[in-house]
Design an enzyme around this catalytic site. Structure first.
Site, PDB file in Angstrom:
ATOM      1  N   GLU A  56       0.811  -1.221   0.000  1.00  0.00           N
ATOM      2  CA  GLU A  56       0.000   0.000   0.000  1.00  0.00           C
ATOM      3  C   GLU A  56       0.846   1.274   0.000  1.00  0.00           C
ATOM      4  O   GLU A  56       1.849   1.373   0.693  1.00  0.00           O
ATOM      5  CB  GLU A  56      -0.916   0.001   1.219  1.00  0.00           C
ATOM      6  CG  GLU A  56      -1.905   1.153   1.261  1.00  0.00           C
ATOM      7  CD  GLU A  56      -3.047   0.872   2.199  1.00  0.00           C
ATOM      8  OE1 GLU A  56      -4.045   0.279   1.753  1.00  0.00           O
ATOM      9  OE2 GLU A  56      -2.931   1.224   3.395  1.00  0.00           O
ATOM     10  N   LYS A  58       0.507   5.038   1.075  1.00  0.00           N
ATOM     11  CA  LYS A  58      -0.264   6.065   1.785  1.00  0.00           C
ATOM     12  C   LYS A  58       0.690   6.986   2.529  1.00  0.00           C
ATOM     13  O   LYS A  58       1.701   6.554   3.085  1.00  0.00           O
ATOM     14  CB  LYS A  58      -1.277   5.447   2.748  1.00  0.00           C
ATOM     15  CG  LYS A  58      -0.718   4.753   3.980  1.00  0.00           C
ATOM     16  CD  LYS A  58      -1.861   4.314   4.885  1.00  0.00           C
ATOM     17  CE  LYS A  58      -1.353   3.603   6.123  1.00  0.00           C
ATOM     18  NZ  LYS A  58      -2.457   3.175   7.004  1.00  0.00           N
ATOM     19  N   LYS A 118      -8.085   2.474  -2.661  1.00  0.00           N
ATOM     20  CA  LYS A 118      -8.424   2.487  -1.235  1.00  0.00           C
ATOM     21  C   LYS A 118      -9.031   3.845  -0.900  1.00  0.00           C
ATOM     22  O   LYS A 118      -8.356   4.874  -0.908  1.00  0.00           O
ATOM     23  CB  LYS A 118      -7.142   2.253  -0.413  1.00  0.00           C
ATOM     24  CG  LYS A 118      -7.393   2.020   1.073  1.00  0.00           C
ATOM     25  CD  LYS A 118      -7.639   0.559   1.360  1.00  0.00           C
ATOM     26  CE  LYS A 118      -7.659   0.297   2.865  1.00  0.00           C
ATOM     27  NZ  LYS A 118      -6.314   0.343   3.452  1.00  0.00           N
ATOM     28  N   GLU A 167     -14.456  -4.944   3.270  1.00  0.00           N
ATOM     29  CA  GLU A 167     -13.704  -4.870   4.527  1.00  0.00           C
ATOM     30  C   GLU A 167     -14.638  -4.997   5.718  1.00  0.00           C
ATOM     31  O   GLU A 167     -15.629  -4.277   5.832  1.00  0.00           O
ATOM     32  CB  GLU A 167     -12.949  -3.546   4.612  1.00  0.00           C
ATOM     33  CG  GLU A 167     -12.162  -3.391   5.913  1.00  0.00           C
ATOM     34  CD  GLU A 167     -11.382  -2.092   5.950  1.00  0.00           C
ATOM     35  OE1 GLU A 167     -10.401  -1.990   5.184  1.00  0.00           O
ATOM     36  OE2 GLU A 167     -11.753  -1.200   6.739  1.00  0.00           O
ATOM     37  N   ASN A 189     -10.068  -6.301   8.758  1.00  0.00           N
ATOM     38  CA  ASN A 189      -9.221  -5.241   9.293  1.00  0.00           C
ATOM     39  C   ASN A 189      -8.979  -5.511  10.776  1.00  0.00           C
ATOM     40  O   ASN A 189      -9.927  -5.558  11.572  1.00  0.00           O
ATOM     41  CB  ASN A 189      -9.880  -3.876   9.094  1.00  0.00           C
ATOM     42  CG  ASN A 189      -8.907  -2.733   9.316  1.00  0.00           C
ATOM     43  OD1 ASN A 189      -7.994  -2.827  10.136  1.00  0.00           O
ATOM     44  ND2 ASN A 189      -9.098  -1.652   8.596  1.00  0.00           N
ATOM     45  N   GLU A 219      -5.757  -7.379   6.958  1.00  0.00           N
ATOM     46  CA  GLU A 219      -5.310  -5.993   6.846  1.00  0.00           C
ATOM     47  C   GLU A 219      -4.915  -5.430   8.216  1.00  0.00           C
ATOM     48  O   GLU A 219      -5.583  -5.703   9.207  1.00  0.00           O
ATOM     49  CB  GLU A 219      -6.434  -5.105   6.293  1.00  0.00           C
ATOM     50  CG  GLU A 219      -7.129  -5.637   5.051  1.00  0.00           C
ATOM     51  CD  GLU A 219      -8.371  -4.824   4.717  1.00  0.00           C
ATOM     52  OE1 GLU A 219      -8.478  -3.671   5.187  1.00  0.00           O
ATOM     53  OE2 GLU A 219      -9.237  -5.347   4.009  1.00  0.00           O
ATOM     54  N   SER A 220      -3.853  -4.655   8.242  1.00  0.00           N
ATOM     55  CA  SER A 220      -3.389  -3.905   9.420  1.00  0.00           C
ATOM     56  C   SER A 220      -2.620  -4.783  10.405  1.00  0.00           C
ATOM     57  O   SER A 220      -3.038  -5.898  10.728  1.00  0.00           O
ATOM     58  CB  SER A 220      -4.546  -3.226  10.168  1.00  0.00           C
ATOM     59  OG  SER A 220      -5.219  -2.299   9.352  1.00  0.00           O
TER      60      SER A 220
END
Length: 271
Positions: A56, A58, A118, A167, A189, A219-220
């Protein structure tokens, strides 16, 4: 008190209304990407020769502030793919994440791989916009959408050839929004929306509740090959990693190091 997610969505609704007045749908439809065939995120994540990492891009987040405001899109995304990532995720929200549509357009120009847009989708306009800037997949967040909205937005995305990553944060969100004819992938997530704490146990606990027909993405909070291998054992094939990479001065090098670590772990497993 409204949560940060409530603030983001309120701002997003106004932002989308403003953009629609500036760039109407008829203008989006003139994009050359509207006629192109998107790449399948699902298929790339299932490839045995790839890592499963969705790397990703960001610049900042509401919880951490600026993470890496000066990373160049071209070098970083190209580096991610050369390092062995399976796909890209590009944040396009400006107010809270420091992204912009131009970031995804640049990533699309320099990479032949699936790209996930995203953002916080609340309107059909954003689905058309995602297609027009070269995205291959869109994110729908169950925490801010009803089951009917996921179905409607997901069907529109699929009609354009885009795949949908749904998600979720808990079983309730999964049960209310999972529509087989609108969703291709389910992302768990691991970040708690209320206190921003992160626990990989969330993915572990929800793994068996997600039907096998959907590609499972976690995710995360992923920081090591050991994290990825543990979650792969319970069915995950996609690993969306952003902050772990972006907090380094050269995010693509952090990605390469993790891929090497993963390959070494896989080699040991095969012995």
């Amino acid at each position: 008190m409204p949560t940060i997610l409530d603030q983001i969505i309120a701002h997003k609704r106004q932002e989308v209304a403003d953009r629609q007045s500036l760039v109407p749908v008829k203008l989006l439809e003139k994009s050359l990407y509207m006629q192109s065939q998107p790449l399948s995120l699902r298929r790339y994540l299932l490839r045995e020769d790839l890592s499963g990492i969705i790397a990703e891009f960001k610049r900042k987040s509401p919880s951490k502030g600026f993470i890496n405001p000066h990373a160049p899109v071209e070098r970083t995304t190209l580096g991610y793919m050369q390092a062995g990532a399976s796909a890209l995720s590009v944040l396009t929200d400006t107010e809270f994440f420091g992204g912009r549509n131009e970031d995804l357009i640049t990533a699309r120009r320099f990479n032949f791989c699936p790209i996930l847009r995203k953002d916080f989708v609340v309107d059909e306009y954003q689905i058309l916009e995602a297609k027009s800037i070269g995205a291959d997949a869109v994110l729908l967040i169950a925490a801010v959408l009803s089951g009917e909205e996921v179905l409607r937005l997901g069907r529109l995305a699929k009609s354009l050839g885009l795949e949908v990553l749904l998600e979720i944060h808990n079983a309730e969100e999964l049960d209310k929004t999972l529509h087989p004819d609108a969703v291709s992938l389910v992302g768990v997530n691991n970040r708690n929306l209320h206190d921003f704490s992160v626990s990989l146990d969330t993915s572990g606990e929800l793994a068996q509740r997600i039907p096998d027909e959907f590609v499972k993405v976690t995710e995360s909070g992923l920081t090591s090959a050991a994290d990825m291998e543990a979650l792969r054992q319970v069915g995950y094939r996609g690993f969306l990693i952003g902050e772990t990479f972006m907090r380094h001065s050269r995010p693509e090098k952090a990605c390469a190091a993790l891929v090497q670590q993963l390959r070494a772990t896989e080699a040991v497993t095969l012995l």
